[in-house]
Write an enzyme that holds these catalytic residues in place. Structure first.
Site, PDB file in Angstrom:
ATOM      1  N   SER A  10      -4.396   1.381  10.557  1.00 20.11           N
ATOM      2  CA  SER A  10      -4.671   0.337  11.532  1.00 20.11           C
ATOM      3  C   SER A  10      -5.168  -0.878  10.755  1.00 20.11           C
ATOM      4  O   SER A  10      -4.542  -1.306   9.790  1.00 20.11           O
ATOM      5  CB  SER A  10      -5.695   0.831  12.566  1.00 20.11           C
ATOM      6  OG  SER A  10      -6.037  -0.185  13.474  1.00 20.11           O
TER       7      SER A  10
ATOM      8  N   THR B 144      -2.375  -5.967  -0.086  1.00 18.44           N
ATOM      9  CA  THR B 144      -1.344  -5.004   0.314  1.00 18.44           C
ATOM     10  C   THR B 144       0.018  -5.638   0.557  1.00 18.44           C
ATOM     11  O   THR B 144       0.911  -4.978   1.051  1.00 18.44           O
ATOM     12  CB  THR B 144      -1.773  -4.284   1.598  1.00 18.44           C
ATOM     13  OG1 THR B 144      -1.957  -5.246   2.644  1.00 18.44           O
ATOM     14  CG2 THR B 144      -3.057  -3.511   1.382  1.00 18.44           C
TER      15      THR B 144
ATOM     16  N   LYS C 174      -2.874  -3.837  16.866  1.00 19.13           N
ATOM     17  CA  LYS C 174      -3.764  -2.887  16.198  1.00 19.13           C
ATOM     18  C   LYS C 174      -4.793  -2.290  17.162  1.00 19.13           C
ATOM     19  O   LYS C 174      -5.182  -1.133  17.009  1.00 19.13           O
ATOM     20  CB  LYS C 174      -4.447  -3.559  15.004  1.00 19.13           C
ATOM     21  CG  LYS C 174      -3.493  -3.879  13.856  1.00 19.13           C
ATOM     22  CD  LYS C 174      -2.764  -2.628  13.349  1.00 19.13           C
ATOM     23  CE  LYS C 174      -1.923  -2.914  12.110  1.00 19.13           C
ATOM     24  NZ  LYS C 174      -1.245  -1.694  11.606  1.00 19.13           N
TER      25      LYS C 174
ATOM     26  N   TYR D  92      -1.144  -9.734  16.270  1.00 21.54           N
ATOM     27  CA  TYR D  92      -1.480  -8.650  15.350  1.00 21.54           C
ATOM     28  C   TYR D  92      -2.663  -7.846  15.868  1.00 21.54           C
ATOM     29  O   TYR D  92      -2.647  -6.612  15.864  1.00 21.54           O
ATOM     30  CB  TYR D  92      -1.791  -9.237  13.971  1.00 21.54           C
ATOM     31  CG  TYR D  92      -2.041  -8.210  12.895  1.00 21.54           C
ATOM     32  CD1 TYR D  92      -0.992  -7.459  12.376  1.00 21.54           C
ATOM     33  CD2 TYR D  92      -3.320  -8.006  12.381  1.00 21.54           C
ATOM     34  CE1 TYR D  92      -1.214  -6.521  11.379  1.00 21.54           C
ATOM     35  CE2 TYR D  92      -3.549  -7.077  11.380  1.00 21.54           C
ATOM     36  CZ  TYR D  92      -2.497  -6.337  10.883  1.00 21.54           C
ATOM     37  OH  TYR D  92      -2.730  -5.401   9.899  1.00 21.54           O
TER      38      TYR D  92
ATOM     39  N   THR E   6       9.790   6.422   2.784  1.00 24.69           N
ATOM     40  CA  THR E   6      10.794   5.807   3.640  1.00 24.69           C
ATOM     41  C   THR E   6      10.703   4.290   3.604  1.00 24.69           C
ATOM     42  O   THR E   6       9.662   3.706   3.328  1.00 24.69           O
ATOM     43  CB  THR E   6      10.641   6.281   5.101  1.00 24.69           C
ATOM     44  OG1 THR E   6       9.473   5.683   5.685  1.00 24.69           O
ATOM     45  CG2 THR E   6      10.531   7.787   5.179  1.00 24.69           C
TER      46      THR E   6
ATOM     47  N   LEU F 241       0.818  -1.212   0.000  1.00 17.08           N
ATOM     48  CA  LEU F 241       0.000   0.000   0.000  1.00 17.08           C
ATOM     49  C   LEU F 241       0.851   1.260   0.000  1.00 17.08           C
ATOM     50  O   LEU F 241       0.475   2.265  -0.622  1.00 17.08           O
ATOM     51  CB  LEU F 241      -0.925  -0.015   1.223  1.00 17.08           C
ATOM     52  CG  LEU F 241      -1.833   1.200   1.405  1.00 17.08           C
ATOM     53  CD1 LEU F 241      -2.784   1.360   0.228  1.00 17.08           C
ATOM     54  CD2 LEU F 241      -2.603   1.087   2.719  1.00 17.08           C
TER      55      LEU F 241
ATOM     56  N   ASN G 188       2.239   3.867   7.735  1.00 14.85           N
ATOM     57  CA  ASN G 188       1.743   2.734   6.962  1.00 14.85           C
ATOM     58  C   ASN G 188       2.467   1.431   7.281  1.00 14.85           C
ATOM     59  O   ASN G 188       1.848   0.368   7.287  1.00 14.85           O
ATOM     60  CB  ASN G 188       1.875   3.048   5.465  1.00 14.85           C
ATOM     61  CG  ASN G 188       1.725   1.815   4.600  1.00 14.85           C
ATOM     62  OD1 ASN G 188       0.652   1.246   4.478  1.00 14.85           O
ATOM     63  ND2 ASN G 188       2.838   1.376   4.012  1.00 14.85           N
TER      64      ASN G 188
ATOM     65  N   ASP H  19      14.170   2.862   9.958  1.00  7.29           N
ATOM     66  CA  ASP H  19      13.858   1.655  10.714  1.00  7.29           C
ATOM     67  C   ASP H  19      12.887   2.082  11.801  1.00  7.29           C
ATOM     68  O   ASP H  19      13.255   2.827  12.717  1.00  7.29           O
ATOM     69  CB  ASP H  19      15.139   1.063  11.311  1.00  7.29           C
ATOM     70  CG  ASP H  19      14.880  -0.146  12.198  1.00  7.29           C
ATOM     71  OD1 ASP H  19      13.697  -0.457  12.468  1.00  7.29           O
ATOM     72  OD2 ASP H  19      15.860  -0.766  12.649  1.00  7.29           O
TER      73      ASP H  19
END
Length: 280
Positions: free
Chosen positions: A134, A183, A152, A148, A32, A14, A83, A56
């Protein structure tokens, strides 16, 4: 009006779509990633409006350096897009403590590190927009996603509180909750499968891994369309506090809202008067 976007995880998935579409729309982009050369290649080569710089997420010093480079090149940051993320899959008992910490280090402390580096610039200008990706998993728990989902849900709480902290300085926030999009979150470089084995979970773990791998690249959501929608959100004077993305996510969030209301109502008789002291 041209804006300066600072996008993490812009080397694939994404992040590439957001950066590419922002550049095509005439914005300036700080893209980045751990390897800037990979970012440049993904975005079609060097461009006047593009700065690719190393970052990082887990290292606050690289966040500070990337923000400094952005200001040196473009003078400001208008929109921060948090992101970058990864996915540690597995049932809670088969996710090691080390994996759980690493998941939270990347998905929670990572965007916090970058935001902490960017906020002083936005406060000084009394303007800015912090957009953090998120997940539906930040609102609705999912099987085989203990680490995960934990990360989130933490992002959701942080962003909800951050909104109140920064609003007096003209800074807006948006938490983005996508459903299933293509993504690249499920590619091997982003997903870590369980290291531990617990016999009671062995059969379902194997089935879950096979199922998750089978949907990689076949998710219904189009990341290019999501990127376009996020650029529209970034253009709004009063962007939404939450942006639920995808029909699957909207349906699931609606169901969760109804479930929460039902649970609150079911708790009313026993829970309502607990603050009152009836001992007198």
């Amino acid at each position: 009006m041209s804006k300066v976007f600072f996008i993490t995880g812009a080397g694939r998935g994404l992040g590439v779509d957001i950066a590419r579409q922002a550049l095509d729309a005439g914005h300036r982009v700080v893209a980045t990633g751990r390897r800037p050369e990979t970012v440049v290649k993904a975005l079609g080569g060097e461009q006047d409006n593009l700065l690719a710089t190393a970052l990082d997420l887990t290292d606050p010093d690289t966040a500070e350096a990337a923000v400094h480079a952005a200001v040196e090149r473009f003078g400001r940051i208008d929109v921060l897009v948090n992101n970058a993320a990864n996915f540690f899959a597995g049932y809670f008992e088969v996710v090691s403590p080390e994996q759980m910490r690493e998941q939270i280090e990347t998905n929670v402390f990572g965007p916090m590190n970058v935001t902490r580096a960017v906020l002083p610039l936005m406060r000084e200008r009394r303007a800015g927009h912090i957009m953090t990706i998120s997940s539906l998993a930040g609102l609705v728990g999912q099987e085989f996603c203990a680490a995960y989902t934990t990360s989130k849900f933490a992002v959701e709480g942080w962003m909800e509180a951050l909104r109140l902290d920064v609003a007096p300085f003209g800074i807006r926030t948006t938490t983005v909750e996508p459903g299933f999009f293509r993504t690249e979150l499920l590619v091997d470089t982003s997903t870590t499968w369980p290291e531990r084995t617990v016999e009671d979970y062995a059969e379902s773990t194997a089935a879950q891994i096979e199922g998750w791998k089978s949907i990689n690249g076949r998710q219904a959501g189009d990341p290019a369309k999501l990127a376009a929608a996020l650029l529209q959100v970034a253009e709004q004077d009063e962007p939404p506090v939450r942006f639920v993305a995808g029909a699957d996510a909207i349906t699931a969030v609606e169901a969760k809202a109804k479930e929460l209301l039902a649970q609150a109502e079911a708790s009313r008789e026993l829970g309502w008067d607990l603050a009152h002291d009836d001992s007198d």
